[in-house]
Design a protein around this motif. Structure first.
Motif, short mmCIF file in Angstrom:
data_model
loop_
_atom_site.label_atom_id
_atom_site.label_comp_id
_atom_site.label_asym_id
_atom_site.label_seq_id
_atom_site.Cartn_x
_atom_site.Cartn_y
_atom_site.Cartn_z
N ALA A 1 0.78 -1.19 -0.13
CA ALA A 1 -0.02 -0.10 0.16
C ALA A 1 0.78 1.41 0.09
O ALA A 1 0.64 2.34 -0.60
CB ALA A 1 -0.99 0.03 1.13
N ALA A 2 2.08 1.32 0.73
CA ALA A 2 2.95 2.63 0.82
C ALA A 2 3.69 2.75 -0.43
O ALA A 2 3.47 3.90 -1.06
CB ALA A 2 3.96 2.21 1.74
N SER A 3 4.01 1.67 -1.14
CA SER A 3 4.49 1.81 -2.60
C SER A 3 3.44 2.29 -3.37
O SER A 3 3.76 3.01 -4.47
CB SER A 3 5.18 0.48 -2.76
N MET A 4 2.30 1.85 -3.32
CA MET A 4 1.27 2.21 -4.30
C MET A 4 0.82 3.72 -4.03
O MET A 4 0.95 4.47 -5.27
CB MET A 4 0.01 1.34 -4.06
N ARG A 5 0.93 4.30 -2.89
CA ARG A 5 0.77 5.60 -2.63
C ARG A 5 1.90 6.46 -2.97
O ARG A 5 1.62 7.49 -3.49
CB ARG A 5 0.52 6.08 -1.16
N ASN A 6 3.24 5.87 -3.17
CA ASN A 6 4.29 6.70 -3.36
C ASN A 6 4.54 6.59 -4.72
O ASN A 6 5.31 7.61 -5.37
CB ASN A 6 5.59 5.97 -2.82
N ASP A 7 3.91 5.77 -5.70
CA ASP A 7 3.94 5.68 -7.30
C ASP A 7 2.95 6.56 -7.73
O ASP A 7 2.86 6.70 -9.01
CB ASP A 7 3.88 4.24 -7.54
#
Length: 168
Positions: free
Chosen positions: A30-36
């Protein structure tokens, strides 16, 4: 101590380890999705608001929810980053059909058998009747006998009752 008495505790600790490990993986995804997220990307917030990303900051995201409507959300409030097709389908009602490029298959076979030539008129052929014969097609004497026989059969057949008969 005996190993049998420690076995339930070992199993419990192992299960807790596996559960926390899968939860960490979900949080990292989820964090990598938000950062992308990039400006112009369609997103859905955890509250169910569909919007387009206008600006991405370190902890916040500026969303464009409509003409003249800009919303500031925390990055943690973004529930999903949507693909362009999915966002357009949900928000604008635009269906992107991948079948548009494919060959069109007719619903029935009539278009497959059509030709440019006019069909030959076959009025000389007698049509084949596949249905039951009507009472009007039979002679008058034949129609009276089956009707009388049907009445006789209905009188001879036992009547059905609702179960309150004399049989016990």
């Amino acid at each position: 101590m005996n190993i049998v008495t420690l076995l339930p505790f070992i199993v419990l600790i192992g299960a807790m380890f596996l559960m926390t490990r899968s939860a960490k993986r979900k949080q990292q995804a989820a964090a990598s999705m938000r950062n992308d997220m990039q400006p112009g990307t369609g997103v859905r917030t955890i509250g169910g608001v569909y919007a387009t990303v206008k600006e991405v900051n370190e902890e916040t995201v500026l969303l464009d929810a409509g003409p003249g409507v800009e919303l500031l959300f925390a990055k943690n409030a973004i529930g999903a980053v949507l693909t362009d097709d999915e966002y357009n389908r949900i928000v604008h009602g635009i269906e992107h059909d991948l079948k548009d490029d494919a060959d069109v298959v007719p619903d029935d076979a009539s278009s497959l058998t059509e030709t440019d030539e006019p069909a030959a008129d076959s009025s000389d052929d007698k049509p084949i009747d596949l249905g039951k014969k009507d009472a009007a097609d039979e002679p008058a004497d034949a129609t009276e006998e089956p009707a009388e026989a049907a009445e006789a059969k209905t009188d001879e057949e036992p009547k059905k009752t609702d179960g309150d008969s004399d049989a016990k």
